[in-house]
Design a protein around this motif. Structure first.
Motif, PDB file in Angstrom:
ATOM      1  N   ARG A   1     -33.147 -19.305   5.669  1.00 51.06           N
ATOM      2  CA  ARG A   1     -34.640 -19.471   5.368  1.00 51.06           C
ATOM      3  C   ARG A   1     -35.528 -18.286   5.901  1.00 51.06           C
ATOM      4  O   ARG A   1     -36.344 -17.950   5.232  1.00 51.06           O
ATOM      5  CB  ARG A   1     -34.963 -20.826   6.012  1.00 51.06           C
ATOM      6  CG  ARG A   1     -34.345 -22.049   5.401  1.00 51.06           C
ATOM      7  CD  ARG A   1     -35.132 -23.309   5.679  1.00 51.06           C
ATOM      8  NE  ARG A   1     -34.378 -24.351   5.108  1.00 51.06           N
ATOM      9  CZ  ARG A   1     -33.392 -25.079   5.667  1.00 51.06           C
ATOM     10  NH1 ARG A   1     -33.181 -25.054   6.820  1.00 51.06           N
ATOM     11  NH2 ARG A   1     -33.011 -26.127   4.815  1.00 51.06           N
TER      12      ARG A   1
ATOM     13  N   GLN B   1     -35.396 -15.862   3.525  1.00 49.32           N
ATOM     14  CA  GLN B   1     -35.304 -16.047   2.039  1.00 49.32           C
ATOM     15  C   GLN B   1     -35.974 -15.243   1.156  1.00 49.32           C
ATOM     16  O   GLN B   1     -35.215 -14.909   0.024  1.00 49.32           O
ATOM     17  CB  GLN B   1     -36.159 -17.426   1.889  1.00 49.32           C
ATOM     18  CG  GLN B   1     -36.147 -18.197   0.720  1.00 49.32           C
ATOM     19  CD  GLN B   1     -36.464 -19.424   0.679  1.00 49.32           C
ATOM     20  OE1 GLN B   1     -36.549 -20.451   1.497  1.00 49.32           O
ATOM     21  NE2 GLN B   1     -36.745 -20.112  -0.744  1.00 49.32           N
ATOM     22  N   ASP B   2     -36.979 -14.484   1.271  1.00 50.51           N
ATOM     23  CA  ASP B   2     -37.627 -13.830   0.183  1.00 50.51           C
ATOM     24  C   ASP B   2     -36.580 -12.626   0.103  1.00 50.51           C
ATOM     25  O   ASP B   2     -36.425 -11.950  -1.084  1.00 50.51           O
ATOM     26  CB  ASP B   2     -38.925 -13.204   0.745  1.00 50.51           C
ATOM     27  CG  ASP B   2     -39.872 -14.381   0.760  1.00 50.51           C
ATOM     28  OD1 ASP B   2     -39.697 -15.325   0.089  1.00 50.51           O
ATOM     29  OD2 ASP B   2     -41.202 -14.216   1.457  1.00 50.51           O
TER      30      ASP B   2
ATOM     31  N   ALA C   1     -33.728 -13.454  -2.100  1.00 51.26           N
ATOM     32  CA  ALA C   1     -33.998 -13.742  -3.253  1.00 51.26           C
ATOM     33  C   ALA C   1     -34.048 -12.460  -4.225  1.00 51.26           C
ATOM     34  O   ALA C   1     -33.421 -12.351  -5.261  1.00 51.26           O
ATOM     35  CB  ALA C   1     -35.176 -14.646  -3.447  1.00 51.26           C
TER      36      ALA C   1
ATOM     37  N   LEU D   1     -36.576 -14.222 -10.535  1.00 49.29           N
ATOM     38  CA  LEU D   1     -36.825 -14.464  -9.291  1.00 49.29           C
ATOM     39  C   LEU D   1     -37.047 -15.948  -8.722  1.00 49.29           C
ATOM     40  O   LEU D   1     -36.417 -16.323  -7.859  1.00 49.29           O
ATOM     41  CB  LEU D   1     -38.121 -13.434  -8.627  1.00 49.29           C
ATOM     42  CG  LEU D   1     -38.635 -13.473  -7.234  1.00 49.29           C
ATOM     43  CD1 LEU D   1     -37.398 -13.192  -6.357  1.00 49.29           C
ATOM     44  CD2 LEU D   1     -39.802 -12.884  -6.979  1.00 49.29           C
ATOM     45  N   PRO D   2     -37.814 -16.643  -9.649  1.00 51.99           N
ATOM     46  CA  PRO D   2     -37.958 -18.142  -9.212  1.00 51.99           C
ATOM     47  C   PRO D   2     -36.582 -18.826  -9.326  1.00 51.99           C
ATOM     48  O   PRO D   2     -36.362 -19.847  -8.356  1.00 51.99           O
ATOM     49  CB  PRO D   2     -38.947 -18.792 -10.435  1.00 51.99           C
ATOM     50  CG  PRO D   2     -39.486 -17.431 -10.709  1.00 51.99           C
ATOM     51  CD  PRO D   2     -38.647 -16.344 -10.700  1.00 51.99           C
TER      52      PRO D   2
ATOM     53  N   GLN E   1     -35.043 -17.769  -5.926  1.00 54.61           N
ATOM     54  CA  GLN E   1     -35.648 -18.435  -4.451  1.00 54.61           C
ATOM     55  C   GLN E   1     -35.221 -19.952  -4.668  1.00 54.61           C
ATOM     56  O   GLN E   1     -34.802 -20.491  -3.677  1.00 54.61           O
ATOM     57  CB  GLN E   1     -37.090 -18.459  -4.980  1.00 54.61           C
ATOM     58  CG  GLN E   1     -37.598 -16.873  -4.831  1.00 54.61           C
ATOM     59  CD  GLN E   1     -39.261 -16.893  -5.088  1.00 54.61           C
ATOM     60  OE1 GLN E   1     -39.639 -17.623  -6.052  1.00 54.61           O
ATOM     61  NE2 GLN E   1     -40.058 -15.873  -4.477  1.00 54.61           N
ATOM     62  N   TRP E   2     -34.941 -20.361  -5.680  1.00 45.53           N
ATOM     63  CA  TRP E   2     -34.473 -22.058  -5.496  1.00 45.53           C
ATOM     64  C   TRP E   2     -33.092 -21.846  -4.936  1.00 45.53           C
ATOM     65  O   TRP E   2     -32.600 -22.650  -4.419  1.00 45.53           O
ATOM     66  CB  TRP E   2     -34.482 -22.360  -6.974  1.00 45.53           C
ATOM     67  CG  TRP E   2     -34.087 -23.858  -7.442  1.00 45.53           C
ATOM     68  CD1 TRP E   2     -33.346 -24.490  -6.659  1.00 45.53           C
ATOM     69  CD2 TRP E   2     -34.798 -24.551  -8.265  1.00 45.53           C
ATOM     70  NE1 TRP E   2     -33.210 -25.989  -7.214  1.00 45.53           N
ATOM     71  CE2 TRP E   2     -34.091 -25.895  -8.249  1.00 45.53           C
ATOM     72  CE3 TRP E   2     -35.640 -24.565  -9.361  1.00 45.53           C
ATOM     73  CZ2 TRP E   2     -34.388 -26.877  -9.097  1.00 45.53           C
ATOM     74  CZ3 TRP E   2     -35.661 -25.533 -10.369  1.00 45.53           C
ATOM     75  CH2 TRP E   2     -35.093 -26.751 -10.335  1.00 45.53           C
TER      76      TRP E   2
END
Length: 492
Positions: A80, A83-84, A87, A98-99, A102-103
């Protein structure tokens, strides 16, 4: 360009013994993304040896479940915290928007948290059993299976690693992880995260490399007790053959050609939304993709038109661009495979409704338009074989019985979906569908708490939930004679 010149073995970053490296490309523009160390047989020997020592002599399998849970939670926190970054790395390595990436990263962290909870519960797992006249007392305990090999695919790089690493660590196993040579980068970052979380050396080893070299050497290695594989049916079959020689424990999550039955009373907007989610998510590179859609005949023309209209609105491009919902396919080879399947489908008589080509505005990278076929011959490859791309086949049906017959007429049985306002019918159809996973009025939702796996040629065993933990545990009975009286069978 990124450099990843080392393998993660016994808690250290080591250069490959052969000095060999392989190239990884950004699927959005075919540019060179990274040079990565290529593990060979000697490196596999080193990694399996490290895992063997960690399991046979080290502390990890002898810790309490609560102690292992603490490390797993630190791994989740480490994911976490990055995370960015992770991703973006997944987008550049795999191509997904990207979404979605991220998921996936959030899911990977959640998977480690979930198995931390199950690891803690193992401390209370002994089950005493009183037998007969209480001369005997038995208990059933679960213990780690040993050293596990995990071979994972390229479509969900970090998430597929989590699905195997988290339950293996929770059980107390040591593991050698072989990521796909197409998308190895996030697995190497996972090695950094587990190291920082305090996982003892040798408990997790990460070996990027070619399947024909590192993968084959790993699954054939005599020091491996358990093989967990996600990938194609042919490779899974070869792994079964290798495992059979030494009767090794295996779990296989293989291909799919999943059906989606849509009855005429369904809301057409909801149906189109879930059909699109079921086939265009991750560019259709999903083993459970609902790529065979069966629509009750009275709804068939209207649904086809709506699906075609909406599919052509999807924004295609580099997954890091805002608003993009369809990225490139993972590799040049995958692009050729999907393009060939489309061409053959047209030749076989399937009616192309939309898509089927590289987008005109995307002259670099491995992009493919969302593709919809209708009236697909039931004996052609397009209908029967896994395409692993953004290609959906739609056919009509007249009765519930016919829909079930068409849905179940497949060598695969990973997943299936059914949509109707009549929930009793949905439940009836769900019971009759030959699949390990069935969705009602949706497609593709996946939860760490629930089992994942299929029937027929879609694999053996289940991942996720307590079933995923059981993959890495052996069950042992311990029976004790408690009576003060002599047994007295031979000696009177």
């Amino acid at each position: 360009m990124l450099d990843r010149p080392h393998l993660f073995i016994d808690g250290q970053w080591l250069a490959p013994q052969s000095g060999e490296y392989f190239e990884v490309f950004d699927p959005s523009d075919a540019s060179l993304l990274a040079k990565v160390a290529a593990a060979g047989r000697t490196d596999v020997d080193l990694a399996v040896g490290a895992a063997r020592r960690a399991f046979d002599e080290g502390s990890w399998p002898r810790l309490s479940g609560h102690e292992r849970a603490g490390v797993l939670r630190r791994i989740a926190d480490g994911i976490r915290a990055r995370q960015d970054e992770l991703a973006v790395l997944e987008v550049r390595d795999n191509g997904k928007p990207l979404p979605e990436a991220q998921w996936d990263i959030a899911d990977a962290a959640g998977c480690f948290d979930f198995y931390a909870d199950l690891a803690a519960r193992l401390d209370d797992d002994e089950r005493p059993i009183a037998l007969g006249d209480k001369r005997f007392r038995a208990s059933v305990v679960r213990q780690p299976v040993g050293v596990a090999a995990a071979v994972i695919p390229w479509n969900y790089p970090l998430l597929m690693a989590a699905w195997k690493v988290a339950p293996a660590l929770a059980a107390g196993c040591a593991m050698v992880l072989k990521p796909s040579e197409l998308t190895p980068l996030s697995a190497l970052e996972l090695a950094t995260i587990v190291n920082a979380a305090g996982l003892p050396p040798g408990v997790l080893n990460v070996l990027p490399g070619l399947g024909s070299e590192a993968g084959a050497a790993l699954v054939e290695h005599p020091g491996i007790d358990k093989i967990a594989f996600t990938g194609s049916v042919p490779t899974g079959s070869r792994i079964m053959q290798a495992a059979a020689r030494e009767v090794k424990n295996i779990s296989l999550e293989l291909g799919g050609k999943s059906p989606f039955i849509v009855f005429a009373d369904s809301d057409i907007e909801a149906a189109v939304e879930w059909i699109m989610f079921g086939i265009f998510w991750n560019q259709g590179q999903v083993c459970s993709a609902t790529s065979r859609v069966l629509v009750e005949r009275s709804l068939y023309p209207a649904l086809l038109q709506r699906l075609s209209d909406e599919a052509q609105k999807i924004r295609i491009g580099n997954g890091l661009e805002a608003g993009v919902l369809l990225g490139p396919l993972v590799s040049a080879g995958q692009h050729v495979k999907v393009s060939t399947a489309i061409t053959q489908g047209i030749a076989d008589g399937a009616r192309l409704i939309c898509g089927g080509k590289r987008p005109a505005e995307q002259d670099q990278g491995w992009f493919m338009q969302p593709t919809v076929f209708a009236d697909v011959p039931l004996n052609c490859a397009l209908w029967r074989e896994e395409i692993f791309g953004p290609v959906v086949c739609v056919n009509p049906f007249d009765t519930e019985a016919e829909a079930l017959q068409l849905a179940n007429d497949s060598e695969f049985g990973l997943a299936a979906a059914v949509m109707s306002r009549d929930l009793q019918r949905c439940e009836r159809v769900a019971q009759a569908l030959q699949a390990g996973i069935v969705w009602i009025n949706c497609s593709q939702p996946t939860f760490s708490e629930l089992p994942w796996g299929g029937v027929k040629r879609s694999g053996i065993g289940r991942e996720l939930g307590e079933w995923g933990l059981n993959n890495y545990l052996e069950t042992k009975q311990i029976t004790r004679y408690e009576s003060s009286e002599a047994w007295g069978w031979y000696l009177q």
